[in-house]
Design an enzyme around this catalytic site. Structure first.
Site, PDB file in Angstrom:
ATOM      1  N   SER A  90      44.662  37.827  32.503  1.00 61.31           N
ATOM      2  CA  SER A  90      44.226  36.488  32.913  1.00 61.31           C
ATOM      3  C   SER A  90      45.231  35.809  33.829  1.00 61.31           C
ATOM      4  O   SER A  90      44.838  35.050  34.723  1.00 61.31           O
ATOM      5  CB  SER A  90      43.981  35.617  31.680  1.00 61.31           C
ATOM      6  OG  SER A  90      42.862  36.070  30.961  1.00 61.31           O
ATOM      7  N   ASP A 287      36.498  35.331  26.427  1.00 60.56           N
ATOM      8  CA  ASP A 287      37.425  36.464  26.433  1.00 60.56           C
ATOM      9  C   ASP A 287      37.844  36.865  25.025  1.00 60.56           C
ATOM     10  O   ASP A 287      37.878  38.052  24.684  1.00 60.56           O
ATOM     11  CB  ASP A 287      38.652  36.086  27.257  1.00 60.56           C
ATOM     12  CG  ASP A 287      39.760  37.119  27.170  1.00 60.56           C
ATOM     13  OD1 ASP A 287      39.566  38.230  27.686  1.00 60.56           O
ATOM     14  OD2 ASP A 287      40.827  36.812  26.579  1.00 60.56           O
ATOM     15  N   HIS A 291      37.270  40.457  23.182  1.00 59.26           N
ATOM     16  CA  HIS A 291      38.276  41.315  22.544  1.00 59.26           C
ATOM     17  C   HIS A 291      37.848  41.691  21.122  1.00 59.26           C
ATOM     18  O   HIS A 291      38.125  42.805  20.660  1.00 59.26           O
ATOM     19  CB  HIS A 291      39.628  40.596  22.489  1.00 59.26           C
ATOM     20  CG  HIS A 291      40.362  40.561  23.793  1.00 59.26           C
ATOM     21  ND1 HIS A 291      40.855  41.694  24.389  1.00 59.26           N
ATOM     22  CD2 HIS A 291      40.697  39.530  24.602  1.00 59.26           C
ATOM     23  CE1 HIS A 291      41.472  41.369  25.522  1.00 59.26           C
ATOM     24  NE2 HIS A 291      41.379  40.069  25.679  1.00 59.26           N
ATOM     25  N   HIS A 421      40.380  44.358  28.342  1.00 55.56           N
ATOM     26  CA  HIS A 421      39.780  43.947  29.604  1.00 55.56           C
ATOM     27  C   HIS A 421      39.175  45.153  30.300  1.00 55.56           C
ATOM     28  O   HIS A 421      39.533  46.303  30.008  1.00 55.56           O
ATOM     29  CB  HIS A 421      40.838  43.323  30.527  1.00 55.56           C
ATOM     30  CG  HIS A 421      41.490  42.102  29.953  1.00 55.56           C
ATOM     31  ND1 HIS A 421      42.602  41.517  30.524  1.00 55.56           N
ATOM     32  CD2 HIS A 421      41.192  41.347  28.872  1.00 55.56           C
ATOM     33  CE1 HIS A 421      42.962  40.463  29.825  1.00 55.56           C
ATOM     34  NE2 HIS A 421      42.117  40.340  28.813  1.00 55.56           N
TER      35      HIS A 421
END
Length: 546
Positions: A90, A287, A291, A421
């Protein structure tokens, strides 16, 4: 036939992606300062952290397949890779948006010292780790209002890169201090613990109470929704949880504002500036649930973002001088939908969901778990294996989101390829009063994330290249003027750059925007920084030494 068609489409997308690399040129050839659209005085940038197009698709099906508000603003795709990796984090992903530069993963708004990827401009020798002016800092210097809105803690990578600079995104204490001293007009989100000393892990260790600094600089500082709505000035910081905010499905609407509500408050305050404003809004926790491989949390936060985006566009349409852009810093989780059942079957499972797994932490335990999972998720058909998995997670105090996410995913045909990611190209959504989008700027449907940063500079008429040369310069410039430069570490937690030349004595507290010249305090136009064993200050600070 299906396989051949899919391969052909994939090949075309890949070719478009490759040729969109660094070879695309600006729409006007060479972009010059002030060449931007005079219609635009303000920009609202949304960052949907970790959001893939599949995550957005899942949120659509949650509401019966109806289009999301953002759908009609889709304009293209963004390539998110960093200077040192195909898959970014990020900090690097958001820095590209904030500065127009791709940088190294894990670093915060500084030039890269490592470049192993293609189509990236080399860093000049001696400028490795040099701080990059952010669009927020540039807007502030142009007299515009500035704002940050997010659902994470304020030191999380995305909000951090717009108002701080660091060799590592993990330097939370330095980052939070920089954000306070960087003069952000309106900042709303989570992370109140990061501003004050105390015994919690997030608390400051240097003894400084940064809320007092805010108040002394004329800010209203609030910690609940009621006080936020009663603020009187246009300089407001609101941090509504000690760390991250509650997910949208979980928040108490009487205590914590939603992302859309924070967005509206920020717009209302910043839009009073006649010169316009820059504002970044992050849907932070998509996000996190990616995860965790948790489809429920993803749905919660995508829908919260969609409402906030609608709030911004509706303002922009009335205002006539505001552009709104949304994109993701990267995708997370590798979400896939492989449901061959009907929409009604999918919604039959989803309609029973009331909260995310984060929202039931503290209430669910081994004795009430069956009841809670029935009431909160409509799960009445738990298998023995699922019961055992939940019990084990609770007993070991592990992340419940992973287990519940898998259970829901199994029932609705949603799976994930990773807990990390991914290198997906991510969507770009945009509104402009004259319909001039980032993809028009680059004359390509697939562009770099850094091109979005350049687009924002362009439409705001920011002379970024000039700012790069003067906002942050090496402290070695003092030496060239015949001065000596040392670091006073007598207070290890609050070091100070000390510059001496003849009878002149200049002190520059690190991570602050102040100078003490011969005992007199002067406010500077940017921060004093110490990054990778080098000092970086503004030209304004250099000019104090004669």
């Amino acid at each position: 036939m299906k396989k051949k068609l899919i391969c052909s489409i994939s090949s075309l997308l890949l070719l478009g992606s490759v040729f969109a690399g660094g070879s695309a040129s600006y729409a006007s050839g060479t972009v010059t300062a002030g060449a931007g659209d005079n219609e635009v005085k303000s920009v609202i940038l949304f960052v949907t952290d970790g959001t893939s197009l599949n995550a957005i698709n899942l949120a659509r099906w949650y509401q019966g397949g109806k289009p999301l508000f953002i759908d009609k603003y889709f304009t293209g795709l963004s390539r998110t890779y960093a200077t040192d990796s195909l898959t970014t984090d990020s900090a690097a992903g958001a820095t590209a948006l904030a500065t127009g530069h791709k940088i190294k993963s894990e670093t915060v708004s500084i030039l890269p010292d490592t470049i192993t990827m293609p189509f990236i401009e080399a860093t000049n020798k001696g400028e490795e780790n040099k701080p990059l002016p952010t669009i927020l800092e540039a807007a502030k210097l142009a007299g515009k209002g500035t704002g940050l809105v997010f659902t994470s803690e304020l030191t999380d990578a995305t909000p951090a890169v717009f108002a701080s600079h660091a060799a590592s995104r993990d330097f939370a204490e330095s980052i939070s201090e920089q954000m306070v001293y960087n003069g952000v007009d309106v900042l709303l989100g989570g992370g109140s613990d990061y501003l004050v000393p105390g015994k919690e892990e997030a608390n400051r260790t240097d003894g400084e109470d940064l809320t007092k600094v805010l108040k002394s600089n004329g800010y209203e500082y609030v910690t609940n929704k009621k006080d936020l709505l009663n603020t009187k000035t246009n300089k407001v910081w609101g941090l509504f949880q000690p760390e991250a905010l509650d997910a949208d499905f979980d928040l108490n609407p009487n205590e914590q504002p939603s992302l859309a509500e924070m967005t509206k408050v920020a717009i209302d305050k910043l839009s009073t500036n006649e010169k316009g404003f820059f504002m970044m809004v992050e849907a932070s926790q998509i996000d996190w649930f990616g995860h965790d491989n948790d489809p429920v949390g993803i749905i919660s936060e995508v829908l919260a973002f969609d409402k906030a985006f609608q709030t911004a566009v509706e303002f922009a349409e009335k205002d006539g001088h505001t552009a709104v852009i949304s994109t993701s810093d990267h995708a997370t989780g590798g979400l896939n939908m492989t449901n061959y059942d009907s929409m009604d079957d999918l919604r039959a499972t989803l309609k029973g969901i009331k909260h995310t797994s984060y929202g039931i932490e503290g209430t669910i335990n081994e004795s009430n778990m069956v009841k809670v999972l029935k009431e909160e998720y409509g799960l009445t058909d738990l298998t023995k294996e699922e019961v055992a998995a939940v019990k084990k997670t609770l007993k070991n105090e592990e992340n419940l989101s992973v287990v519940i996410g898998h259970m829901i995913g199994e029932r609705i045909g949603v799976s994930f390829s990773t807990e990390d990611h991914t290198a997906d190209e991510v969507g770009i959504f945009a509104y402009h009063p004259k319909n001039f989008k980032p993809t028009d700027f680059m004359q390509s449907g697939i562009i770099m994330n850094s091109d979005i940063g350049k687009y924002i500079q362009y439409v705001l008429g920011i002379d970024y290249s000039a700012l790069e040369k003067t906002l942050f310069v090496s402290g070695e410039s003092f030496v060239k003027k015949g001065a000596t430069v040392t670091i006073d570490k007598s207070n290890k937690l609050n070091p100070v750059i000390v510059v001496k030349k003849g009878s002149q004595l200049l002190k520059l507290p690190i991570d602050k925007n102040i100078a003490i010249m011969d005992g007199k305090t002067v406010q500077l136009n940017t921060l004093n920084l110490f990054i990778a064993s080098r000092t970086w200050v503004s030209q304004e600070a250099i000019d104090l030494i004669k």
